[in-house]
Write a protein that holds these residues in place. Structure first.
Motif, PDB file in Angstrom:
ATOM      1  N   TYR A  38     -51.341  24.460 -20.615  1.00  0.00           N
ATOM      2  CA  TYR A  38     -51.992  23.103 -21.114  1.00  0.00           C
ATOM      3  C   TYR A  38     -53.118  23.952 -21.688  1.00  0.00           C
ATOM      4  O   TYR A  38     -53.450  23.375 -22.767  1.00  0.00           O
ATOM      5  N   ASN A  39     -52.245  24.855 -22.222  1.00  0.00           N
ATOM      6  CA  ASN A  39     -53.099  25.142 -23.674  1.00  0.00           C
ATOM      7  C   ASN A  39     -52.910  25.349 -24.441  1.00  0.00           C
ATOM      8  O   ASN A  39     -51.471  24.414 -24.957  1.00  0.00           O
ATOM      9  N   VAL A  40     -53.410  24.371 -25.941  1.00  0.00           N
ATOM     10  CA  VAL A  40     -53.244  23.827 -26.991  1.00  0.00           C
ATOM     11  C   VAL A  40     -54.047  25.176 -28.133  1.00  0.00           C
ATOM     12  O   VAL A  40     -53.437  24.726 -29.629  1.00  0.00           O
ATOM     13  N   GLY A  41     -54.417  25.298 -27.994  1.00  0.00           N
ATOM     14  CA  GLY A  41     -55.544  26.018 -29.147  1.00  0.00           C
ATOM     15  C   GLY A  41     -56.451  27.304 -28.946  1.00  0.00           C
ATOM     16  O   GLY A  41     -55.917  27.055 -27.044  1.00  0.00           O
ATOM     17  N   VAL A  42     -56.732  28.036 -29.860  1.00  0.00           N
ATOM     18  CA  VAL A  42     -58.100  29.046 -29.270  1.00  0.00           C
ATOM     19  C   VAL A  42     -59.332  28.259 -30.120  1.00  0.00           C
ATOM     20  O   VAL A  42     -59.340  27.671 -30.968  1.00  0.00           O
ATOM     21  N   ALA A  43     -60.874  29.017 -29.427  1.00  0.00           N
ATOM     22  CA  ALA A  43     -61.747  28.868 -29.733  1.00  0.00           C
ATOM     23  C   ALA A  43     -62.721  29.286 -30.280  1.00  0.00           C
ATOM     24  O   ALA A  43     -62.660  30.739 -29.841  1.00  0.00           O
ATOM     25  N   ILE A  44     -62.745  29.977 -31.413  1.00  0.00           N
ATOM     26  CA  ILE A  44     -63.222  30.594 -32.194  1.00  0.00           C
ATOM     27  C   ILE A  44     -65.241  30.179 -32.981  1.00  0.00           C
ATOM     28  O   ILE A  44     -65.305  29.337 -33.478  1.00  0.00           O
ATOM     29  N   HIS A  45     -66.027  31.405 -32.822  1.00  0.00           N
ATOM     30  CA  HIS A  45     -67.173  30.692 -33.211  1.00  0.00           C
ATOM     31  C   HIS A  45     -67.281  30.853 -35.217  1.00  0.00           C
ATOM     32  O   HIS A  45     -66.842  32.581 -35.335  1.00  0.00           O
ATOM     33  N   PRO A  46     -67.569  29.701 -35.874  1.00  0.00           N
ATOM     34  CA  PRO A  46     -67.708  30.705 -36.851  1.00  0.00           C
ATOM     35  C   PRO A  46     -68.578  31.069 -37.742  1.00  0.00           C
ATOM     36  O   PRO A  46     -67.649  32.297 -38.604  1.00  0.00           O
ATOM     37  N   ASP A  47     -69.290  32.006 -37.093  1.00  0.00           N
ATOM     38  CA  ASP A  47     -70.365  32.740 -37.399  1.00  0.00           C
ATOM     39  C   ASP A  47     -70.784  33.655 -37.038  1.00  0.00           C
ATOM     40  O   ASP A  47     -71.158  34.871 -37.761  1.00  0.00           O
ATOM     41  N   PHE A  48     -69.564  34.579 -35.697  1.00  0.00           N
ATOM     42  CA  PHE A  48     -69.447  35.573 -35.553  1.00  0.00           C
ATOM     43  C   PHE A  48     -68.221  36.935 -36.433  1.00  0.00           C
ATOM     44  O   PHE A  48     -67.645  35.859 -37.120  1.00  0.00           O
ATOM     45  N   GLU A  49     -68.543  37.455 -35.971  1.00  0.00           N
ATOM     46  CA  GLU A  49     -67.880  38.550 -36.454  1.00  0.00           C
ATOM     47  C   GLU A  49     -66.721  38.505 -35.716  1.00  0.00           C
ATOM     48  O   GLU A  49     -67.122  39.260 -34.867  1.00  0.00           O
ATOM     49  N   ALA A  99     -44.910  21.251 -20.610  1.00  0.00           N
ATOM     50  CA  ALA A  99     -46.449  19.998 -20.859  1.00  0.00           C
ATOM     51  C   ALA A  99     -45.535  19.822 -22.229  1.00  0.00           C
ATOM     52  O   ALA A  99     -46.157  18.518 -22.208  1.00  0.00           O
ATOM     53  N   TYR A 100     -46.466  20.795 -23.173  1.00  0.00           N
ATOM     54  CA  TYR A 100     -46.122  20.416 -24.408  1.00  0.00           C
ATOM     55  C   TYR A 100     -44.960  19.785 -25.147  1.00  0.00           C
ATOM     56  O   TYR A 100     -44.876  18.513 -25.674  1.00  0.00           O
ATOM     57  N   ASP A 101     -43.778  20.285 -24.721  1.00  0.00           N
ATOM     58  CA  ASP A 101     -42.478  19.733 -25.074  1.00  0.00           C
ATOM     59  C   ASP A 101     -42.403  18.278 -24.263  1.00  0.00           C
ATOM     60  O   ASP A 101     -41.305  17.679 -25.463  1.00  0.00           O
ATOM     61  N   ALA A 102     -42.922  18.178 -23.560  1.00  0.00           N
ATOM     62  CA  ALA A 102     -42.336  16.572 -22.691  1.00  0.00           C
ATOM     63  C   ALA A 102     -43.810  16.008 -23.189  1.00  0.00           C
ATOM     64  O   ALA A 102     -43.022  15.060 -23.814  1.00  0.00           O
ATOM     65  N   GLU A 103     -45.023  16.723 -23.678  1.00  0.00           N
ATOM     66  CA  GLU A 103     -45.297  15.356 -23.784  1.00  0.00           C
ATOM     67  C   GLU A 103     -46.521  15.493 -25.182  1.00  0.00           C
ATOM     68  O   GLU A 103     -47.358  15.316 -25.725  1.00  0.00           O
ATOM     69  N   GLY A 104     -46.393  16.599 -25.879  1.00  0.00           N
ATOM     70  CA  GLY A 104     -47.009  17.255 -26.820  1.00  0.00           C
ATOM     71  C   GLY A 104     -47.274  16.105 -28.226  1.00  0.00           C
ATOM     72  O   GLY A 104     -47.638  15.844 -29.195  1.00  0.00           O
ATOM     73  N   GLU A 105     -45.804  15.351 -28.119  1.00  0.00           N
ATOM     74  CA  GLU A 105     -45.527  14.224 -29.288  1.00  0.00           C
ATOM     75  C   GLU A 105     -46.006  14.659 -30.632  1.00  0.00           C
ATOM     76  O   GLU A 105     -45.927  13.852 -31.647  1.00  0.00           O
ATOM     77  N   GLY A 106     -45.516  15.870 -30.410  1.00  0.00           N
ATOM     78  CA  GLY A 106     -45.039  16.387 -32.335  1.00  0.00           C
ATOM     79  C   GLY A 106     -46.640  16.671 -32.330  1.00  0.00           C
ATOM     80  O   GLY A 106     -46.428  17.278 -34.036  1.00  0.00           O
ATOM     81  N   LYS A 107     -47.722  16.865 -31.876  1.00  0.00           N
ATOM     82  CA  LYS A 107     -49.194  17.067 -32.959  1.00  0.00           C
ATOM     83  C   LYS A 107     -49.437  18.806 -33.358  1.00  0.00           C
ATOM     84  O   LYS A 107     -48.872  19.369 -32.090  1.00  0.00           O
ATOM     85  N   PRO A 108     -50.217  18.848 -33.942  1.00  0.00           N
ATOM     86  CA  PRO A 108     -50.427  19.761 -33.707  1.00  0.00           C
ATOM     87  C   PRO A 108     -50.940  21.016 -32.543  1.00  0.00           C
ATOM     88  O   PRO A 108     -51.565  20.112 -32.077  1.00  0.00           O
ATOM     89  N   ALA A 109     -50.599  22.687 -32.222  1.00  0.00           N
ATOM     90  CA  ALA A 109     -50.821  22.752 -31.329  1.00  0.00           C
ATOM     91  C   ALA A 109     -50.896  24.175 -31.435  1.00  0.00           C
ATOM     92  O   ALA A 109     -50.448  25.179 -32.335  1.00  0.00           O
ATOM     93  N   TYR A 110     -51.086  25.063 -30.850  1.00  0.00           N
ATOM     94  CA  TYR A 110     -51.240  26.404 -31.133  1.00  0.00           C
ATOM     95  C   TYR A 110     -52.050  27.274 -31.980  1.00  0.00           C
ATOM     96  O   TYR A 110     -51.409  27.983 -32.873  1.00  0.00           O
ATOM     97  N   ALA A 111     -52.961  26.744 -32.174  1.00  0.00           N
ATOM     98  CA  ALA A 111     -53.937  27.191 -33.542  1.00  0.00           C
ATOM     99  C   ALA A 111     -55.299  27.674 -33.147  1.00  0.00           C
ATOM    100  O   ALA A 111     -55.204  26.734 -31.936  1.00  0.00           O
TER     101      ALA A 111
END
Ligand code: VAL
Length: 190
Positions: A38-49, A99-111
């Protein structure tokens, strides 16, 4: 029950945008493998290197620079350094799509999205995001318009994929085996 602690790789779709080789991946740590479908993205800290560094096998991996030695080892060569903000919007190839193919409704994902909740004290500084399964995940998903894939039903059973009908946590072993077989399992502790 102890939660398995795993590192998985999310291959970037266009690593050349960063001047990095084909096969470059975000290195992601999670203790809830059963949420990976059910992953749709990853979180990155804006201030980290962040750094891109080569592991023993020669694969280029992106992670927070302060965690590089601990996770990849001192000998791993740093190829490039980035500010977290430079990684926003980069897309990767999904590990699972049912899961995305079934219910993702074409929203942006995997970013990659930016959020200051990302911790530098464990993991890789890149957090697997599954909006249905965490408050921080939900907030980040809303910010970027990612879908909320409700992968588990009211009885706690998976609704999608080969583990449909399996109690959520009981799918961990199968999911890990599947990822291992396809080469996405970078390291397993436990
Ligand atoms: N973000 C969490 C994790 O990395 C869950 C809630 C998906 O395990």
């Amino acid at each position: 029950i102890q939660d398995p602690s795993i590192y998985v790789t999310f291959d970037l779709k266009e690593p050349e945008k960063l001047g990095l080789p084909h096969g470059t991946a975000f290195l992601v740590w999670t203790t809830t493998p059963w949420t990976l479908p059910y992953n749709v993205g990853v979180a990155i800290h804006p201030d980290f290197e962040y750094v891109a560094a080569r592991d023993k096998a020669g694969k280029t991996l992106i992670l927070a620079s302060t965690l590089k030695n601990e996770v990849l080892g001192e000998e791993a060569e740093v190829v490039k350094t980035f500010q977290g903000t430079e990684l926003e919007g980069l897309t990767y190839s999904p590990l699972f799509t049912e899961a995305y193919d079934a219910e993702g409704e074409g929203k942006p994902a995997y970013a990659a999205g930016l959020d200051t909740y990302v911790s530098a004290s464990d993991g890789t500084g890149i957090v697997h995001t599954a909006p249905a399964f965490g408050e921080d995940d939900m907030r980040l998903g809303r910010k970027y318009g990612w879908p909320v894939l409700v992968g588990v039903d009211t009885e706690g059973k998976h609704r999608f994929g080969p583990w449909q009908g399996v109690f959520f946590r009981d799918a961990n072993t199968d999911i890990i085996r599947d990822l291992r077989g396809r080469g996405f399992m970078w390291k397993e502790k436990n």
